[in-house]
Every structure is written in C-alpha cells, then in structure tokens.
Scaffold this active site. Sequence first.
Site, PDB file in Angstrom:
ATOM      1  N   ASP A  13       5.780   1.107   7.723  1.00 19.80           N
ATOM      2  CA  ASP A  13       4.550   0.762   7.502  1.00 19.80           C
ATOM      3  C   ASP A  13       3.934   1.829   6.555  1.00 19.80           C
ATOM      4  O   ASP A  13       3.435   2.729   6.754  1.00 19.80           O
ATOM      5  CB  ASP A  13       3.728   0.635   8.635  1.00 19.80           C
ATOM      6  CG  ASP A  13       2.332   0.247   8.291  1.00 19.80           C
ATOM      7  OD1 ASP A  13       2.023  -0.395   7.376  1.00 19.80           O
ATOM      8  OD2 ASP A  13       1.427   0.339   9.101  1.00 19.80           O
ATOM      9  N   GLU A  40      -5.265   1.505   2.343  1.00 19.17           N
ATOM     10  CA  GLU A  40      -5.121   0.252   3.291  1.00 19.17           C
ATOM     11  C   GLU A  40      -5.341   0.558   4.822  1.00 19.17           C
ATOM     12  O   GLU A  40      -5.874  -0.019   5.529  1.00 19.17           O
ATOM     13  CB  GLU A  40      -3.759  -0.374   3.011  1.00 19.17           C
ATOM     14  CG  GLU A  40      -3.393  -1.740   3.763  1.00 19.17           C
ATOM     15  CD  GLU A  40      -3.232  -1.822   5.173  1.00 19.17           C
ATOM     16  OE1 GLU A  40      -3.330  -2.817   5.966  1.00 19.17           O
ATOM     17  OE2 GLU A  40      -2.784  -0.651   5.826  1.00 19.17           O
ATOM     18  N   GLU A  41      -4.819   1.853   5.167  1.00 19.90           N
ATOM     19  CA  GLU A  41      -4.892   2.136   6.483  1.00 19.90           C
ATOM     20  C   GLU A  41      -6.574   2.649   6.900  1.00 19.90           C
ATOM     21  O   GLU A  41      -6.418   2.624   8.180  1.00 19.90           O
ATOM     22  CB  GLU A  41      -3.983   3.423   6.795  1.00 19.90           C
ATOM     23  CG  GLU A  41      -2.515   2.936   6.663  1.00 19.90           C
ATOM     24  CD  GLU A  41      -1.754   2.111   7.651  1.00 19.90           C
ATOM     25  OE1 GLU A  41      -2.809   1.866   8.552  1.00 19.90           O
ATOM     26  OE2 GLU A  41      -0.598   1.952   7.548  1.00 19.90           O
ATOM     27  N   ASP A  88      -0.416   4.367   1.054  1.00 15.33           N
ATOM     28  CA  ASP A  88      -0.791   5.215   1.865  1.00 15.33           C
ATOM     29  C   ASP A  88      -0.116   5.033   3.331  1.00 15.33           C
ATOM     30  O   ASP A  88       0.217   3.976   3.461  1.00 15.33           O
ATOM     31  CB  ASP A  88      -2.169   5.362   2.237  1.00 15.33           C
ATOM     32  CG  ASP A  88      -2.756   3.895   2.471  1.00 15.33           C
ATOM     33  OD1 ASP A  88      -2.372   2.987   1.946  1.00 15.33           O
ATOM     34  OD2 ASP A  88      -3.736   3.992   3.688  1.00 15.33           O
ATOM     35  N   HIS A 106       3.502   3.000  12.762  1.00 17.34           N
ATOM     36  CA  HIS A 106       2.417   4.199  13.192  1.00 17.34           C
ATOM     37  C   HIS A 106       3.316   4.637  14.580  1.00 17.34           C
ATOM     38  O   HIS A 106       2.841   5.583  15.360  1.00 17.34           O
ATOM     39  CB  HIS A 106       1.056   3.555  13.797  1.00 17.34           C
ATOM     40  CG  HIS A 106       0.607   2.642  12.808  1.00 17.34           C
ATOM     41  ND1 HIS A 106      -0.931   2.463  12.888  1.00 17.34           N
ATOM     42  CD2 HIS A 106       0.818   2.642  11.392  1.00 17.34           C
ATOM     43  CE1 HIS A 106      -1.517   2.049  11.910  1.00 17.34           C
ATOM     44  NE2 HIS A 106      -0.281   1.933  10.977  1.00 17.34           N
ATOM     45  N   HIS A 162       0.823  -1.259   0.038  1.00 10.89           N
ATOM     46  CA  HIS A 162      -0.020  -0.097   0.014  1.00 10.89           C
ATOM     47  C   HIS A 162       0.738   1.275  -0.060  1.00 10.89           C
ATOM     48  O   HIS A 162       1.976   1.356   0.591  1.00 10.89           O
ATOM     49  CB  HIS A 162      -1.037  -0.031   1.217  1.00 10.89           C
ATOM     50  CG  HIS A 162      -0.595  -0.105   2.460  1.00 10.89           C
ATOM     51  ND1 HIS A 162      -0.227   1.214   3.211  1.00 10.89           N
ATOM     52  CD2 HIS A 162      -0.138  -1.278   3.275  1.00 10.89           C
ATOM     53  CE1 HIS A 162       0.408   0.747   4.499  1.00 10.89           C
ATOM     54  NE2 HIS A 162       0.381  -0.448   4.519  1.00 10.89           N
TER      55      HIS A 162
END
Length: 348
Positions: free
Chosen positions: A88, A113-114, A66, A323, A64
């Site tokens: 990530d 995706e997030e 994003d 994150h 992903h």
Amino acid sequence: MSVQRQSGRELLVDLVSIPSPSGEEREAAERLVDFFEANGREARIDAVGNVRAPADDRVLLTSHIDTVPGDIPVRTDSGVLWGRGSVDATGPLCAMAVAAVDSGTSFVGVVGEETDSRGAWHLIEDREAPDALINGEPSGWDGITLGYRGMLAGTYVATSESGHTSRPGPNAIQHAIGWWSSVEERFSPSEDEEWEPVFERVTTKPVGIEGGTDSDGLSVSATLDGQFRVPPSMTTEEVREIAEGQLRTDTDAAGSVNWGKPIPPVMENPRTELARAFRVAIRGGDGDPRLLRKTGTSDMNVYASAWDCPMVTYGPGDSDLDHAPDERLDLAEYDRSITVLTEVAERL
C-alpha cells in the site's frame, strides 16, 4: 526477464527503500521522475508534489506515492519483497509506472492519499477527465475493485464550567462521550434487523479524544475526532444530518461538530469496456477475475466525485497487509499485474 521488467523491479525496491510517509514524498517522487526520463518519457513534479508523466490520455494510470509511517527492514526473501509500502501502495504505483512506459499511457503519482488526498483533489481541479481511469491500490493481480465506501470526518467540540468532581451535572467530557455513544447506537443495526454486509452499512470509529480543565481553571473542554464510513446507498450529507441530530440542545454545555471535507462513496458498473478489458486480460493470464468492493476509501472516490468516466482500482498485493507490520509483496504477482495493466491499456 526483460530489461524493462528488471528496471521495474529495481524501481520497486528503490521506492520501498525510500521512506515516503505523507508529507515526505519528495525523494520518492524524484526517483519516479528519473525512471520515466531514463525510459524516454517526460515527467515533472507539479505544485503539490504529484509526479505527472502525460501521454496517451485514453487511459490514466494513477496511484499514490505516500505510505503510512513504519520502519520495516527492506529485504527480498524467496521472491517476496518486505518493506513499508510494498503493498500500500508502492507496489501498485511501480506496476503502473512500468505499464505506462510499456503502453505509452498517461501516468500520475499523487501525494497525500493516506491523509487528505490533496494530490487527487489538486488533479481533478487542474486537468480534464481522461477517457478512462485506473487507480492503483492492492486488489491482487486477479482482482478488480469497483466500489468503495465514502468517508465523513468530524470533530466534536464542547466547553463547560469547571467545578468540583463530586457535582452531579455532566461536564464537557461527558457530553462528548455521550454524543459519540448515541451516534454509535443510532448507526448500529438492531437485533431484529436483517443482516447486511459491512459494505452496505454506515460504520463509526472514534480516532481521538482530548479533554480536561483549561489553563484558566474556569472551564472544562473536550474534543472528539470521529469518522463515518458511508455506503453507496446513502450520502455523506444524510449521515451528517443523523449525527448532528444526536447533539444535545438542552444545555449551555452542548457541543457542536466541525466537519471535514466529505468523500462520497463510489460504485462502478462492472459492464464498462474498462472492466471488461480487465476480465479479458486476467483470464488471458490463466486467472479467474474477482470483482471486489472495499469497506474503506481511496482516491477513486475523489476522482468519481468529479469525473464522469469509467474507472476501476487495481494493483498487486494482499490488502489485508495494508499498514501491517509484516507488509510484503510477491514479486511474481507484481510482474503479472504489469502484464495485465499493459494489456488493458493497449486494448483501450
């Protein structure tokens, strides 16, 4: 370092430097397209914002674009790249882009995706299943992720008549709190139950609550957003039925739940040709392969819900830094993951 690997590191630094929170992936997507075109590959941005670079479809590499929000100053220090998304999942995304060019393999960078996985949902509706799929998320260069719990999200909504706070009857806010408390108790293991790993259990998490007297002054309303992580031993439908079973039905103020699109759990077989190819490639790099199960959810859950093909999740980086305010990626590990991905793609 080869020219290709050098350009791969440049791609990584550029993409980590471009803010790409969910919904704002366009600039990063255009940089990805430029990378493929500079290396003689056709690439395009599709209707939802995914980057598509079709080629040999015996393996599809996908990760992903994003990231979650967060401003972490981008810097390289002692061979470590710091910045939001480095783990990530911009690191895995760029490793896959480089490996796709090196091996002539199909690639898709997906959006959202997030949040709602809209890029992955669009992909399974818009194309046929590949022969095998490698999803990009941090596992460490020597780790292979085979399982994820599913996710079910719901919003509890209730309304009650307004009244003086000295009145003993519960209002909508209390009903919302009471429902969630009963749900948590229902899914919590009792003291006499045998201990189970988190991956094997349903876990609950409230993620938002609002409530108060409405603007008309005549009613009190409440909403509570909650998430349920679902192990492969259960279905999202089973979890939904249990959660709804905790709703009160003996009062006009009883609430209801509006459910989001469920994401089913996934557990892949470690004996597929794809998983075996990863073990061989990791051992070839003097690594000891680790088979992982993640307690969260990824786009692999979406792909597994529609495509009956072998799949794993793989990518450089320590998932404990997902994150995190100190998110960072070792560049030597990034290079090793490209080698593993390229060898796996070529072997298949």
